[in-house]
Design a protein around this motif. Structure first.
Motif, PDB file in Angstrom:
ATOM      1  N   TRP A  66       0.822  -1.213   0.000  1.00  0.00           N
ATOM      2  CA  TRP A  66       0.000   0.000   0.000  1.00  0.00           C
ATOM      3  C   TRP A  66       0.861   1.271   0.000  1.00  0.00           C
ATOM      4  CZ3 TRP A  66      -5.552   0.428   0.391  1.00  0.00           C
ATOM      5  CH2 TRP A  66      -6.210  -0.816   0.278  1.00  0.00           C
ATOM      6  N   ARG A  67       1.972   1.207  -0.718  1.00  0.00           N
ATOM      7  CA  ARG A  67       2.769   2.419  -0.966  1.00  0.00           C
ATOM      8  C   ARG A  67       2.492   2.872  -2.386  1.00  0.00           C
ATOM      9  NH1 ARG A  67       8.210   0.128   1.945  1.00  0.00           N
ATOM     10  NH2 ARG A  67       8.036  -1.358   0.235  1.00  0.00           N
ATOM     11  N   CYS A  68       2.209   4.154  -2.545  1.00  0.00           N
ATOM     12  CA  CYS A  68       1.855   4.713  -3.849  1.00  0.00           C
ATOM     13  C   CYS A  68       3.020   5.529  -4.379  1.00  0.00           C
ATOM     14  CB  CYS A  68       0.605   5.583  -3.732  1.00  0.00           C
ATOM     15  SG  CYS A  68       0.009   6.227  -5.312  1.00  0.00           S
ATOM     16  N   TYR A  69       3.605   5.083  -5.491  1.00  0.00           N
ATOM     17  CA  TYR A  69       4.748   5.748  -6.114  1.00  0.00           C
ATOM     18  C   TYR A  69       4.219   6.771  -7.132  1.00  0.00           C
ATOM     19  CZ  TYR A  69       7.173   1.816  -3.999  1.00  0.00           C
ATOM     20  OH  TYR A  69       7.663   0.907  -3.096  1.00  0.00           O
ATOM     21  N   VAL A  70       4.748   7.969  -7.048  1.00  0.00           N
ATOM     22  CA  VAL A  70       4.187   9.080  -7.822  1.00  0.00           C
ATOM     23  C   VAL A  70       5.282   9.776  -8.615  1.00  0.00           C
ATOM     24  CG1 VAL A  70       2.858  11.210  -7.701  1.00  0.00           C
ATOM     25  CG2 VAL A  70       2.460   9.413  -6.018  1.00  0.00           C
ATOM     26  N   SER A  71       5.033  10.000  -9.907  1.00  0.00           N
ATOM     27  CA  SER A  71       5.960  10.738 -10.771  1.00  0.00           C
ATOM     28  C   SER A  71       5.690  12.234 -10.637  1.00  0.00           C
ATOM     29  CB  SER A  71       5.766  10.312 -12.222  1.00  0.00           C
ATOM     30  OG  SER A  71       6.347  11.247 -13.103  1.00  0.00           O
ATOM     31  N   PRO A  72       6.687  13.031 -10.222  1.00  0.00           N
ATOM     32  CA  PRO A  72       6.494  14.485 -10.140  1.00  0.00           C
ATOM     33  C   PRO A  72       6.095  15.085 -11.487  1.00  0.00           C
ATOM     34  CG  PRO A  72       8.466  13.845  -8.953  1.00  0.00           C
ATOM     35  CD  PRO A  72       8.007  12.637  -9.686  1.00  0.00           C
ATOM     36  N   ALA A  73       6.661  14.578 -12.592  1.00  0.00           N
ATOM     37  CA  ALA A  73       6.326  15.101 -13.912  1.00  0.00           C
ATOM     38  C   ALA A  73       4.869  14.814 -14.251  1.00  0.00           C
ATOM     39  CB  ALA A  73       7.257  14.502 -14.965  1.00  0.00           C
ATOM     40  N   PHE A  74       4.386  13.641 -13.893  1.00  0.00           N
ATOM     41  CA  PHE A  74       2.992  13.286 -14.163  1.00  0.00           C
ATOM     42  C   PHE A  74       2.049  14.176 -13.367  1.00  0.00           C
ATOM     43  CE2 PHE A  74      -0.762  10.686 -12.986  1.00  0.00           C
ATOM     44  CZ  PHE A  74      -1.320  10.535 -14.248  1.00  0.00           C
ATOM     45  N   VAL A  75       2.374  14.441 -12.113  1.00  0.00           N
ATOM     46  CA  VAL A  75       1.533  15.316 -11.287  1.00  0.00           C
ATOM     47  C   VAL A  75       1.489  16.719 -11.880  1.00  0.00           C
ATOM     48  CG1 VAL A  75       1.306  16.415  -9.022  1.00  0.00           C
ATOM     49  CG2 VAL A  75       1.900  13.983  -9.189  1.00  0.00           C
ATOM     50  N   ALA A  76       2.635  17.223 -12.330  1.00  0.00           N
ATOM     51  CA  ALA A  76       2.691  18.572 -12.895  1.00  0.00           C
ATOM     52  C   ALA A  76       1.867  18.693 -14.167  1.00  0.00           C
ATOM     53  CB  ALA A  76       4.146  18.957 -13.167  1.00  0.00           C
ATOM     54  N   ALA A  77       1.793  17.621 -14.958  1.00  0.00           N
ATOM     55  CA  ALA A  77       1.130  17.678 -16.261  1.00  0.00           C
ATOM     56  C   ALA A  77      -0.347  17.300 -16.218  1.00  0.00           C
ATOM     57  CB  ALA A  77       1.856  16.750 -17.235  1.00  0.00           C
ATOM     58  N   THR A  78      -0.842  16.840 -15.073  1.00  0.00           N
ATOM     59  CA  THR A  78      -2.198  16.280 -15.000  1.00  0.00           C
ATOM     60  C   THR A  78      -3.110  17.172 -14.169  1.00  0.00           C
ATOM     61  OG1 THR A  78      -1.230  14.062 -15.124  1.00  0.00           O
ATOM     62  CG2 THR A  78      -3.541  14.215 -14.464  1.00  0.00           C
ATOM     63  N   PRO A  79      -4.283  17.533 -14.685  1.00  0.00           N
ATOM     64  CA  PRO A  79      -5.233  18.339 -13.903  1.00  0.00           C
ATOM     65  C   PRO A  79      -5.709  17.599 -12.653  1.00  0.00           C
ATOM     66  CG  PRO A  79      -5.832  18.275 -16.236  1.00  0.00           C
ATOM     67  CD  PRO A  79      -4.774  17.247 -16.038  1.00  0.00           C
ATOM     68  N   VAL A  80      -6.116  18.350 -11.663  1.00  0.00           N
ATOM     69  CA  VAL A  80      -6.555  17.765 -10.391  1.00  0.00           C
ATOM     70  C   VAL A  80      -7.694  16.755 -10.559  1.00  0.00           C
ATOM     71  CG1 VAL A  80      -7.676  18.292  -8.179  1.00  0.00           C
ATOM     72  CG2 VAL A  80      -5.690  19.609  -8.925  1.00  0.00           C
ATOM     73  N   PRO A  81      -8.730  17.019 -11.362  1.00  0.00           N
ATOM     74  CA  PRO A  81      -9.800  16.013 -11.504  1.00  0.00           C
ATOM     75  C   PRO A  81      -9.291  14.678 -12.031  1.00  0.00           C
ATOM     76  CG  PRO A  81     -10.536  18.131 -12.343  1.00  0.00           C
ATOM     77  CD  PRO A  81      -9.076  18.262 -12.091  1.00  0.00           C
ATOM     78  N   GLU A  82      -8.356  14.715 -12.981  1.00  0.00           N
ATOM     79  CA  GLU A  82      -7.812  13.471 -13.509  1.00  0.00           C
ATOM     80  C   GLU A  82      -6.903  12.789 -12.486  1.00  0.00           C
ATOM     81  OE1 GLU A  82      -6.020  13.962 -17.317  1.00  0.00           O
ATOM     82  OE2 GLU A  82      -7.820  14.845 -18.225  1.00  0.00           O
ATOM     83  N   LEU A  83      -6.139  13.583 -11.730  1.00  0.00           N
ATOM     84  CA  LEU A  83      -5.309  13.015 -10.669  1.00  0.00           C
ATOM     85  C   LEU A  83      -6.175  12.302  -9.630  1.00  0.00           C
ATOM     86  CD1 LEU A  83      -2.491  15.586  -9.770  1.00  0.00           C
ATOM     87  CD2 LEU A  83      -2.213  13.263 -10.672  1.00  0.00           C
ATOM     88  N   ALA A  84      -7.323  12.901  -9.317  1.00  0.00           N
ATOM     89  CA  ALA A  84      -8.241  12.275  -8.367  1.00  0.00           C
ATOM     90  C   ALA A  84      -8.712  10.922  -8.889  1.00  0.00           C
ATOM     91  CB  ALA A  84      -9.434  13.195  -8.112  1.00  0.00           C
ATOM     92  N   ALA A  85      -8.988  10.843 -10.185  1.00  0.00           N
ATOM     93  CA  ALA A  85      -9.419   9.583 -10.784  1.00  0.00           C
ATOM     94  C   ALA A  85      -8.303   8.538 -10.721  1.00  0.00           C
ATOM     95  CB  ALA A  85      -9.858   9.812 -12.229  1.00  0.00           C
ATOM     96  N   VAL A  86      -7.057   8.967 -10.921  1.00  0.00           N
ATOM     97  CA  VAL A  86      -5.934   8.026 -10.854  1.00  0.00           C
ATOM     98  C   VAL A  86      -5.738   7.522  -9.418  1.00  0.00           C
ATOM     99  CG1 VAL A  86      -3.458   7.719 -11.258  1.00  0.00           C
ATOM    100  CG2 VAL A  86      -4.826   9.046 -12.864  1.00  0.00           C
TER     101      VAL A  86
END
Length: 417
Positions: A66-86
């Motif tokens: 239950w560790r979630c690995y996150v790409s900083p570049a992906f977060v920067a390029a993705t709108p908040v609603p889509e990030l919420a869906a991910v």
């Protein structure tokens, strides 16, 4: 800043150094808050995920802890609603116990973990899209491969084209450690198996409460919650247990024989003593081929039954299959399910098949009846074990002296996959 080579020859980054500095944590946490606020029944699961920034993960991914690995570049390029869906998508992999289920796939399918990952994404994304979540472009969903919505990933894997790929969701999905995952007991917080199971049940209970209060829950999550809170018996395991028990009972019916004299005979001049004989059980499988039975379900269930018999040690000329509706149409000795002739298609009377099996010269010790239950049964218990494998949860129950295993109506499709 790199900390040197990680597993599989890749370079891992210290999540407490440059990766953290470049990650827009505020945006990422805002997306998780939005996902939990819009779907409060998922809040416990979403907040149980420990964030691990990584430049190596393509988008976002999870490990089985239950560790979630996150790409900083992906977060920067993705709108908040889509990030919420991910966020919801990644939590779904863990809630649905995808990594454990992937470990129960056939070995050949397990090896292609990319294909397994695509199948798992198809299982999740059709539910999320139906729930109105704005998933990013490039998402995998069943319709892209001409497949129907609403199935489990096990039913999709074999039907996907070879070489299909998707961004790696990690070992929390397909069960194989990704190059960007942390190894060893150290590092950020880990969730154990018992804690994860408790969290699944808590989430399922929250979904049920949400449905009662608001009357709406996506169909995919509703099915999942029902399965967690009211788990069904694994029919394959139940069938295997019933046949094993019956075979052990039949094998325990020892008798005396003069074909092989007792080892004590030489000590007794002029007297021949019989020896004890433990016969191998004979099995008859009576298959309901009436018009109400689906051919795919029959074939899949027959494959399971013959597989169970092989595990028990009963095979070859000790297994007889009788295809029966209101009459017996075909009798054959088989070593595999594809040798079975499923002739029939008329009315239903399994008594005829059971009587025909017991009337054979090689009378069986065990009779397995594969049917939807819409049949009359014998009035009295015969001198052998009867196991009824009933297809469908609503199949009428047989008499109490018949051992019963219920096979879900969709089991045929899953087994074929």
């Amino acid at each position: 800043m790199s900390d040197g080579p990680g597993p599989h020859g890749t370079t891992q980054h210290d999540p407490t150094k440059s990766a953290t500095a470049r990650l827009d944590t505020t945006k990422l946490l805002a997306a998780r808050y939005r996902a939990a606020s819009d779907r409060p029944y998922l809040a416990s699961a979403l907040y149980a995920l420990t964030i691990v920034p990584s430049h190596d993960v393509p988008t976002m991914g999870v490990d089985r802890h239950w560790r979630c690995y996150v790409s900083p570049a992906f977060v920067a390029a993705t709108p908040v609603p889509e990030l919420a869906a991910v966020w919801v998508h990644e939590a779904a992999h863990l809630l649905r116990d995808h990594h454990a289920r992937a470990g129960r796939l056939p070995a050949a399918e397990q090896r292609d973990h990319y294909r397994v990952n695509v199948a798992q994404d198809c299982e999740i994304n059709d539910d999320l899209l139906a729930d109105g979540l704005p998933l990013p472009d490039g998402r995998m969903e069943p319709r892209l491969f001409g497949l129907p919505d609403g199935h489990l990933f096990e039913a999709y894997v074999a039907r996907l084209p070879a070489g299909v790929r998707t961004p790696d969701c990690g070992s929390g999905a397909h069960g194989h450690a990704a190059p960007w995952e942390l190894s060893g007991p150290g590092g950020p917080a880990r969730l154990g198996a018992a804690e994860a199971e408790a969290l699944r049940r808590t989430t399922a209970e929250a979904m049920r409460a949400h449905q009662r209060a608001r009357g709406r829950l996506p169909a995919g999550w509703q099915r999942w919650a029902e399965q967690v809170l009211e788990p069904t018996v694994d029919w394959r395991q139940a069938l295997s247990g019933a046949v094993r028990e019956a075979a052990a009972w039949a094998g325990g019916a020892v008798d005396y024989t003069y074909r092989r004299p007792s080892r004590r005979t030489p000590a007794l001049r002029g007297v021949v003593l019989p020896s004890l004989r433990r016969p191998l059980p004979r099995v008859a499988v009576v298959v309901d081929t009436s018009g109400s039975m689906g051919e795919d379900e029959l074939a899949a269930a027959m494959a399971e039954i013959t597989g169970v018999l092989r595990e028990v040690g009963v095979r070859g000329n000790r297994v007889t299959v009788l295809a029966c509706d209101a009459d017996v149409h075909a009798v054959s000795r088989v070593t595999s399910a594809d040798q079975v002739d499923l002739a029939g298609g008329g009315g239903t009377d399994m008594r005829v098949g059971i009587e025909a099996a017991l009337a054979r010269p090689d009378r069986p010790n065990i009779v397995v009846v594969l049917t939807d239950g819409l049949t009359p049964w014998p009035d009295a218990e015969p001198s052998c074990r009867i196991v009824a494998a009933l297809i469908g949860a609503s199949a009428p129950a047989p008499p109490g002296w018949i051992e019963t295993v219920r096979i879900p109506a969709g089991a045929g499709a899953d087994a074929d996959a």
